[in-house]
Design a protein around this motif. Structure first.
Motif, mmCIF file in Angstrom:
data_model
loop_
_atom_site.group_PDB
_atom_site.id
_atom_site.type_symbol
_atom_site.label_atom_id
_atom_site.label_comp_id
_atom_site.label_asym_id
_atom_site.label_seq_id
_atom_site.Cartn_x
_atom_site.Cartn_y
_atom_site.Cartn_z
ATOM 1 N N THR A 9 0.838 -1.187 0.000
ATOM 2 C CA THR A 9 0.000 0.000 0.000
ATOM 3 C C THR A 9 0.877 1.241 0.000
ATOM 4 O OG1 THR A 9 -1.871 1.137 1.036
ATOM 5 C CG2 THR A 9 -0.218 0.215 2.526
ATOM 6 N N LYS A 10 0.314 2.304 -0.521
ATOM 7 C CA LYS A 10 0.937 3.615 -0.456
ATOM 8 C C LYS A 10 0.110 4.517 0.462
ATOM 9 C CE LYS A 10 2.715 7.327 -3.306
ATOM 10 N NZ LYS A 10 2.776 7.945 -4.608
ATOM 11 N N SER A 11 -1.031 4.036 0.869
ATOM 12 C CA SER A 11 -1.955 4.808 1.692
ATOM 13 C C SER A 11 -1.421 5.008 3.101
ATOM 14 C CB SER A 11 -3.307 4.114 1.769
ATOM 15 O OG SER A 11 -3.866 3.972 0.487
ATOM 16 N N SER A 12 -1.607 6.219 3.614
ATOM 17 C CA SER A 12 -1.208 6.522 4.992
ATOM 18 C C SER A 12 -2.217 5.949 5.977
ATOM 19 C CB SER A 12 -1.126 8.037 5.187
ATOM 20 O OG SER A 12 -0.127 8.574 4.361
ATOM 21 N N ASN A 13 -1.772 5.810 7.209
ATOM 22 C CA ASN A 13 -2.600 5.314 8.306
ATOM 23 C C ASN A 13 -3.181 3.933 8.029
ATOM 24 O OD1 ASN A 13 -2.077 7.604 9.821
ATOM 25 N ND2 ASN A 13 -3.836 8.694 8.989
ATOM 26 N N HIS A 14 -2.395 3.100 7.372
ATOM 27 C CA HIS A 14 -2.778 1.719 7.115
ATOM 28 C C HIS A 14 -1.698 0.796 7.667
ATOM 29 C CE1 HIS A 14 -5.724 3.344 4.301
ATOM 30 N NE2 HIS A 14 -6.258 2.131 4.277
ATOM 31 N N ALA A 15 -2.131 -0.361 8.096
ATOM 32 C CA ALA A 15 -1.192 -1.396 8.534
ATOM 33 C C ALA A 15 -1.421 -2.632 7.675
ATOM 34 C CB ALA A 15 -1.403 -1.729 10.002
ATOM 35 N N LEU A 16 -0.353 -3.331 7.397
ATOM 36 C CA LEU A 16 -0.419 -4.586 6.660
ATOM 37 C C LEU A 16 0.094 -5.693 7.577
ATOM 38 C CD1 LEU A 16 1.197 -3.465 3.271
ATOM 39 C CD2 LEU A 16 -1.235 -3.537 3.859
ATOM 40 N N ALA A 17 -0.459 -6.877 7.436
ATOM 41 C CA ALA A 17 -0.013 -8.019 8.236
ATOM 42 C C ALA A 17 0.078 -9.241 7.343
ATOM 43 C CB ALA A 17 -0.985 -8.286 9.378
ATOM 44 N N ILE A 18 1.076 -10.059 7.594
ATOM 45 C CA ILE A 18 1.240 -11.316 6.878
ATOM 46 C C ILE A 18 1.416 -12.413 7.926
ATOM 47 C CG2 ILE A 18 3.752 -11.379 6.516
ATOM 48 C CD1 ILE A 18 1.291 -11.903 3.699
ATOM 49 N N MET A 19 0.765 -13.527 7.737
ATOM 50 C CA MET A 19 0.814 -14.638 8.687
ATOM 51 C C MET A 19 1.816 -15.687 8.196
ATOM 52 S SD MET A 19 -1.522 -13.606 10.820
ATOM 53 C CE MET A 19 -2.058 -14.983 11.789
ATOM 54 N N THR A 20 2.614 -16.201 9.124
ATOM 55 C CA THR A 20 3.565 -17.258 8.796
ATOM 56 C C THR A 20 3.584 -18.295 9.910
ATOM 57 O OG1 THR A 20 5.420 -16.089 9.815
ATOM 58 C CG2 THR A 20 5.082 -15.743 7.441
ATOM 59 N N ALA A 21 4.132 -19.457 9.594
ATOM 60 C CA ALA A 21 4.278 -20.520 10.578
ATOM 61 C C ALA A 21 5.712 -21.028 10.643
ATOM 62 C CB ALA A 21 3.331 -21.668 10.253
ATOM 63 N N ASP A 22 6.505 -20.803 9.669
ATOM 64 C CA ASP A 22 7.943 -21.101 9.612
ATOM 65 C C ASP A 22 8.579 -20.356 8.446
ATOM 66 O OD1 ASP A 22 8.630 -22.898 11.776
ATOM 67 O OD2 ASP A 22 7.533 -24.473 10.725
ATOM 68 N N CYS A 23 7.766 -19.934 7.491
ATOM 69 C CA CYS A 23 8.259 -19.235 6.315
ATOM 70 C C CYS A 23 8.811 -17.862 6.687
ATOM 71 C CB CYS A 23 7.135 -19.076 5.292
ATOM 72 S SG CYS A 23 6.574 -20.658 4.624
ATOM 73 N N VAL A 24 9.463 -17.220 5.725
ATOM 74 C CA VAL A 24 10.134 -15.944 5.956
ATOM 75 C C VAL A 24 9.139 -14.791 5.777
ATOM 76 C CG1 VAL A 24 12.041 -14.447 5.249
ATOM 77 C CG2 VAL A 24 12.274 -16.933 5.045
ATOM 78 N N PRO A 25 8.856 -14.028 6.837
ATOM 79 C CA PRO A 25 8.056 -12.818 6.679
ATOM 80 C C PRO A 25 8.985 -11.633 6.414
ATOM 81 C CG PRO A 25 8.299 -13.309 9.006
ATOM 82 C CD PRO A 25 9.058 -14.368 8.239
ATOM 83 N N VAL A 26 8.640 -10.827 5.425
ATOM 84 C CA VAL A 26 9.476 -9.691 5.040
ATOM 85 C C VAL A 26 8.617 -8.431 5.005
ATOM 86 C CG1 VAL A 26 10.942 -8.706 3.222
ATOM 87 C CG2 VAL A 26 10.968 -11.181 3.627
ATOM 88 N N ALA A 27 9.116 -7.373 5.633
ATOM 89 C CA ALA A 27 8.480 -6.052 5.543
ATOM 90 C C ALA A 27 9.422 -5.143 4.770
ATOM 91 C CB ALA A 27 8.222 -5.482 6.926
ATOM 92 N N ILE A 28 8.899 -4.480 3.729
ATOM 93 C CA ILE A 28 9.696 -3.556 2.915
ATOM 94 C C ILE A 28 9.132 -2.153 3.076
ATOM 95 C CG2 ILE A 28 10.443 -2.937 0.577
ATOM 96 C CD1 ILE A 28 10.248 -5.848 -0.201
ATOM 97 N N PHE A 29 10.038 -1.188 3.177
ATOM 98 C CA PHE A 29 9.618 0.201 3.350
ATOM 99 C C PHE A 29 10.696 1.125 2.812
ATOM 100 C CE2 PHE A 29 11.757 -1.431 7.029
ATOM 101 C CZ PHE A 29 12.650 -0.440 7.401
ATOM 102 N N GLY A 30 10.314 2.349 2.525
ATOM 103 C CA GLY A 30 11.260 3.361 2.084
ATOM 104 C C GLY A 30 11.403 4.429 3.144
ATOM 105 N N GLN A 31 12.311 5.354 2.915
ATOM 106 C CA GLN A 31 12.550 6.400 3.916
ATOM 107 C C GLN A 31 11.733 7.661 3.662
ATOM 108 O OE1 GLN A 31 16.774 6.841 3.519
ATOM 109 N NE2 GLN A 31 16.607 8.483 2.044
ATOM 110 N N ASP A 32 11.148 7.779 2.481
ATOM 111 C CA ASP A 32 10.400 8.984 2.145
ATOM 112 C C ASP A 32 8.919 8.815 2.428
ATOM 113 O OD1 ASP A 32 12.708 10.276 1.267
ATOM 114 O OD2 ASP A 32 12.484 9.480 -0.761
ATOM 115 N N VAL A 33 8.256 9.927 2.701
ATOM 116 C CA VAL A 33 6.837 9.941 3.003
ATOM 117 C C VAL A 33 6.010 9.333 1.875
ATOM 118 C CG1 VAL A 33 4.870 11.452 3.445
ATOM 119 C CG2 VAL A 33 7.063 11.923 4.521
ATOM 120 N N GLY A 34 6.400 9.563 0.634
ATOM 121 C CA GLY A 34 5.640 9.068 -0.505
ATOM 122 C C GLY A 34 5.834 7.597 -0.804
ATOM 123 N N ASP A 35 6.762 6.964 -0.112
ATOM 124 C CA ASP A 35 7.027 5.546 -0.347
ATOM 125 C C ASP A 35 5.923 4.668 0.227
ATOM 126 O OD1 ASP A 35 9.421 6.120 -1.601
ATOM 127 O OD2 ASP A 35 10.621 5.844 0.203
#
Length: 184
Positions: A9-35
């Motif tokens: 998402t690019k939308s502000s005030n949103h949270a994303l969640a991913i469920m795992t049981a042994d697999c690799v969870p990855v969160a990606i983000f940028g440093q700029d507000v528009g990211d």
């Protein structure tokens, strides 16, 4: 809940969640507000099929020239606890390198992410290292060096630990990432 291996998402005030049981969870983000932000479930099949690269391509398309993207890898199974067959390990390395998801040959990748097992015909795979290599190949900096092992850490959930102990496998862990609104 939407069944998916990645959310962005690019939308502000949103949270994303991913469920795992042994697999690799990855969160990606940028440093700029528009990211934008992304949350990825990357098991060995997802890693072979380019889930990280595909998700990042869509995230980059939504963001305004994402500068210095970063990632966090969440708790997942470690190499010492993740055993697969040697033919599967070779297939994984071949498919990842054929798709240019890392910058190395299949044999170099094998030597980097695979160690022999005491069980005949089995090896141990480091899917954390494979995810890290795929992220770094995309120019994404992984900000955490250590990743807790879901199998060995009793406070974390592991599908393999549960089934190996003869217990029902019903749990999951969640990795969350949120994008806050820019200050005006």
């Amino acid at each position: 809940a939407v069944p998916a291996d990645a959310l962005i998402t690019k939308s502000s005030n949103h949270a994303l969640a991913i469920m795992t049981a042994d697999c690799v969870p990855v969160a990606i983000f940028g440093q700029d507000v528009g990211d934008g932000i992304g949350c990825i479930h990357a098991g060995w099949q997802g890693l072979v099929n380019g889930i990280i690269a595909k998700s990042y391509a869509k995230l980059s398309a939504k963001s305004t020239a994402m500068q210095k993207p970063k990632a966090i890898i969440g708790a997942c199974i470690s190499q010492g606890s993740y055993q697969i067959t040697d033919p599967l390990a070779k297939r994984i390395c071949d498919e990842v390198t054929t798709q240019s998801l890392v910058d190395m040959t299949a044999s170099d990748l094998y030597d980097t992410i695979i160690i022999p097992s005491d069980d005949a015909g089995k090896v141990n795979i480091d899917i954390v290292k494979l995810a890290r290599l795929e992220l770094e190949h995309l120019g994404i900096e992984v900000v955490n060096q250590s990743v807790p092992c879901s199998y060995l850490e009793p406070t974390l959930y592991s599908y393999r630990a549960q089934t190996h102990a003869g217990k029902s496998a019903t749990g999951r862990m969640a990795l969350l990432i949120a994008k806050k609104q820019a200050k005006t």
